[in-house]
Enzyme design. Structure first.
Site, mmCIF file in Angstrom:
data_model
loop_
_atom_site.group_PDB
_atom_site.id
_atom_site.type_symbol
_atom_site.label_atom_id
_atom_site.label_comp_id
_atom_site.label_asym_id
_atom_site.label_seq_id
_atom_site.Cartn_x
_atom_site.Cartn_y
_atom_site.Cartn_z
ATOM 1 N N ASP A 141 0.806 -1.214 0.000
ATOM 2 C CA ASP A 141 0.000 0.000 0.000
ATOM 3 C C ASP A 141 0.842 1.268 0.000
ATOM 4 O O ASP A 141 0.305 2.354 -0.160
ATOM 5 C CB ASP A 141 -0.947 0.006 1.209
ATOM 6 N N ASP A 468 -12.104 -6.597 10.145
ATOM 7 C CA ASP A 468 -12.112 -8.051 10.010
ATOM 8 C C ASP A 468 -13.220 -8.685 10.861
ATOM 9 O O ASP A 468 -13.885 -9.619 10.425
ATOM 10 C CB ASP A 468 -10.746 -8.641 10.372
#
Length: 755
Positions: A141, A468
């Protein structure tokens, strides 16, 4: 029964033994807790008496502790253990085994060194599984050419490393972990040669990382043309480079065996999109009303969530495997059989159709003998998660998890659902590498998600620090279940925080995100109503309500001690029958906690360290998580997201960690936390001294015995804190400014009148 009917199950499930005894114990605890609460209500001081407000504060704290203890019982009522039969899976033809995509995410080449990242990548490429069926995706990223360079080095090293692992049945298959262990001292020539090759590669990667750029002569791959002088980690085009294409005849190792596909990717990032997709920002606009996160937090959360979503899309045009493994960049594969273990659950013909994901425990390789900072969380992985498994499945914790692609992409489970393991695979895709790369890049742009269901119904959910956990909850509410598998040889090993500030900041982030879930439309009790069992929903709340434990704990740690200082009793006398209930609850709760901890693999000293860390986390990390969530409700939160560093600390700090000496240092992010820790410790020390002096003078504790015991235990837990404040001279001690601030607040607290 199953085998008699011709079906040979790929896994078995056994219920834990001893549940009847535990239920009797839990019942006795419940009765005693009720007696404690009855005492509190029936013996409250009259209006005008000293300690009346403190008494009702104690009642409120004990009501919370009672409530929280009850919800923790949900995961202890029906624990189950799983066993896989990989030998039966091995009887299948290799052509019948599904392809597997492996996602590895990294975000910062400084906090997450490229050498460590590629060692993880190599361990995942080396699974004991048909290599042509594996595709490994490294999502960077930061868009760093340093990480890309390291990945190119790994692609070359894999040609020798994978055959070496096969020939010698290497475990673990991370070269860094393998050569750091006893195997690294082998005199065998092949071992020595391989170790030298790895050290040379590691040195080249480290040299480039220190330099901060890749020298021109080392830019031998065409992919380096993607980087220009104008590019930054926050402003670059999408990059997709297929470094190894298993379809090509040249993609083989030195033994002539095909290599797994290896892909480097970096999603597009532009300043005007605040480091996330435009649709990610739109998703935040939609869900902010429910999740109430701060603007800063939302942007970073979306960056992480969209990172995995981008991997899902990019992989769909390159390999599109039905099974996906995601792992943190520091979580290397410690067990080459993990893929086969996971497949035993999802491929079982009778029991596996509704399994959406298989969660392995999050374990660490650098835990000290007595788990100084309680980072191993062995009771969580050895007790609580197996209890959740018996209720419908564990949480998705973001790493070490094998997903069914369809479930992760929003498919609802029905009884008619059946996976087609023989559907189109990457081996049937004959498009050239350049065409695949261009198609994949179009899926990694800033605007791709605009007006889509990505982040809502497809992929990882947006809008929460612990995306998550919400994603796993949403999957389970679509009719799927999850499975928890904790093999004797751990599937994955990572790097745990090695200082107190790192640990506290990490738990602040976790607990803040978990509390956000309760305050959102995704609160498990309501969102899962009619979809999940009540016990399963309550089990989620154990972690979602970590943060609110802070205020009752802080109250219990300070108020009884301060009232001991004034000679005001808040508990029954030792001669009173009511004293038995208080003593039993305290003794039985801690005794059972010790048993659970020892059974889970902790040491006695380790259990004591866990108690200390629970105290420190509740009074700091969880307190600030609660405050930030409350501020977020009125739009005043300035919370941010911090990547936990995976680099080794300075030599002195590392040596102190190995000796199990707590590291405080001068970390600004934990400064206020240390003041709270120091103040709480000093208050209890001062109050204990006065309390014991009074007991000696009176030759009796009277009604203050329980307060003396509580105060004494808190002082005992805080011994390393006193040492860091007054005795240590090293750089890891508590700073002088923190000590002075703590002392000043202690004097102020002790001088307050009793109300």
């Amino acid at each position: 029964m199953a085998e008699a009917s011709g079906h040979r199950p790929l896994f078995s499930t056994q219920s834990a033994s001893g549940r009847t005894v535990y239920k009797l114990f839990a019942s006795s605890m419940l009765v005693s807790i009720c007696l404690v609460l009855i005492y509190r209500v029936s013996h409250a001081p009259e209006a005008g008496e000293s300690g009346r407000w403190a008494w009702f504060g104690m009642l409120a704290a004990e009501l919370w502790f009672s409530f929280y203890w009850i919800i923790t019982q949900s995961v202890r009522w029906y624990p189950v253990y799983r066993t896989t039969f990989k030998d039966r899976l091995s009887q299948l033809e290799e052509a019948e085994l599904p392809c597997v995509d492996i996602f590895v995410c990294t975000a910062d080449p400084v906090a997450e060194p490229p050498a460590m990242v590629v060692s993880t990548v190599l361990s995942l490429m080396a699974y004991d599984y048909p290599p042509e069926k594996l595709s490994v995706y490294l999502s960077d990223d930061s868009g760093s050419e340093l990480t890309f360079y390291a990945t190119c080095e790994a692609a070359q090293f894999a040609k020798r490393w994978l055959p070496f692992c096969r020939r010698h049945r290497v475990e673990p298959r991370s070269p860094a972990a393998y050569f750091a262990g006893s195997a690294g001292a082998s005199d065998d020539k092949e071992h020595s040669d391989m170790k030298n090759l790895f050290r040379e590669m590691e040195s080249r990667i480290d040299a480039v990382s220190i330099l901060g750029k890749v020298p021109k002569e080392q830019k031998t791959h065409k992919g380096f043309s993607e980087w220009t002088s104008e590019m930054t980690s926050k402003n670059h085009q999408p990059i997709v480079q297929i470094l190894i294409d298993s379809r090509e005849e040249t993609s083989v190792d030195i033994d002539g065996i095909v290599l797994p596909t290896l892909v480097y990717m970096a999603r597009e990032k532009r300043p005007q999109h605040h480091h996330n997709f435009k649709a990610g920002a739109m998703n935040a606009l939609v869900t902010t009303q429910n999740l109430r996160t701060s603007k800063t937090t939302e942007l970073i959360i979306l960056m992480i969530s969209t990172l995995v979503s981008t991997q899902l899309r990019v992989s769909s045009v390159i390999s599109n495997s039905p099974i996906i493994l995601n792992a943190d960049c520091d979580m290397y594969s410690n067990n080459s059989q993990s893929i086969r273990d996971a497949l035993c659950f999802v491929m079982d013909e009778q029991q596996g159709h509704d399994v959406a994901f298989v969660q392995f425990p999050q374990c660490y390789e650098n835990i000290t003998k007595n788990d100084l900072y309680a980072n191993a969380l062995k009771v969580l992985s050895g007790v609580e998660f197996i209890g959740l498994d018996g209720l419908g499945g564990p949480l998705y914790i973001g790493t070490g998890c094998f997903h069914r692609r369809n479930a992760l992409c929003g498919t609802k489970y029905t009884t008619e659902y059946k996976e087609d393991w023989k559907r189109r695979t990457k081996m049937e895709n004959r498009e050239t590498v350049s065409i695949l790369e261009d198609r994949a890049k179009s899926l990694a742009t800033c605007i791709y998600e605009l007006n889509t269901q990505w982040g809502k119904e497809i992929g990882l959910a947006y809008g929460c620090v612990v995306e998550d956990v919400i994603t796993g909850l949403m999957i389970q509410c679509r009719g799927w279940r999850s499975v928890y598998f904790n093999p004797e040889r751990k599937g994955f090993l990572g790097v745990a925080p090695t200082t107190l500030p790192q640990t506290l900041v990490q738990h602040k982030r976790w607990s803040e995100g978990d509390l956000q879930i309760v305050l959102s439309k995704y609160c498990p009790l309501f969102y899962g109503h009619g979809k999940l069992k009540l016990g399963h929903r309550i089990g989620y709340c154990i972690y979602c309500l970590w943060a609110p434990n802070s205020i009752p704990t802080l109250f219990y740690l300070t108020i009884p001690s301060l009232f001991l200082l004034k000679g005001v009793s808040l508990f029954p006398e030792a001669s009173s029958p009511w004293f038995v209930s208080f003593a039993y609850v305290a003794a039985a709760k801690n005794a059972y906690s010790l048993v659970e901890s020892l059974i889970s693999g902790d040491t006695l000293v380790g259990w004591w360290n866990i108690q200390r860390m629970w105290m420190l986390k509740r009074t700091t990390s969880y307190l600030f998580a609660t405050i930030d969530n409350m501020l977020a409700l009125v739009g005043a939160s300035k919370a941010g997201f911090v990547i936990t560093a995976k680099v080794a600390e300075a030599d002195d700090s590392a040596k102190r960690y190995e000796r199990e000496v707590m590291e405080f240092g001068t970390t600004a992010s934990a400064g206020v936390m240390f003041v709270i820790i120091g103040t709480t410790a000093l208050i209890n020390l001062a109050c204990l001294v006065v309390g014991l002096q009074r007991a000696v003078a009176d030759q009796a504790f009277g009604g203050l015995l329980m307060q003396n015991v509580i105060c004494g235990l808190v002082v005992a837990l805080n011994l390393p804190i006193y040492e860091a404040m007054f005795l240590r001279k090293d750089e890891g001690r508590m700073s002088s400014s923190t000590v002075f601030a703590s002392a000043g607040l202690t004097v102020l607290a002790c001088a307050l009148p009793v109300l």
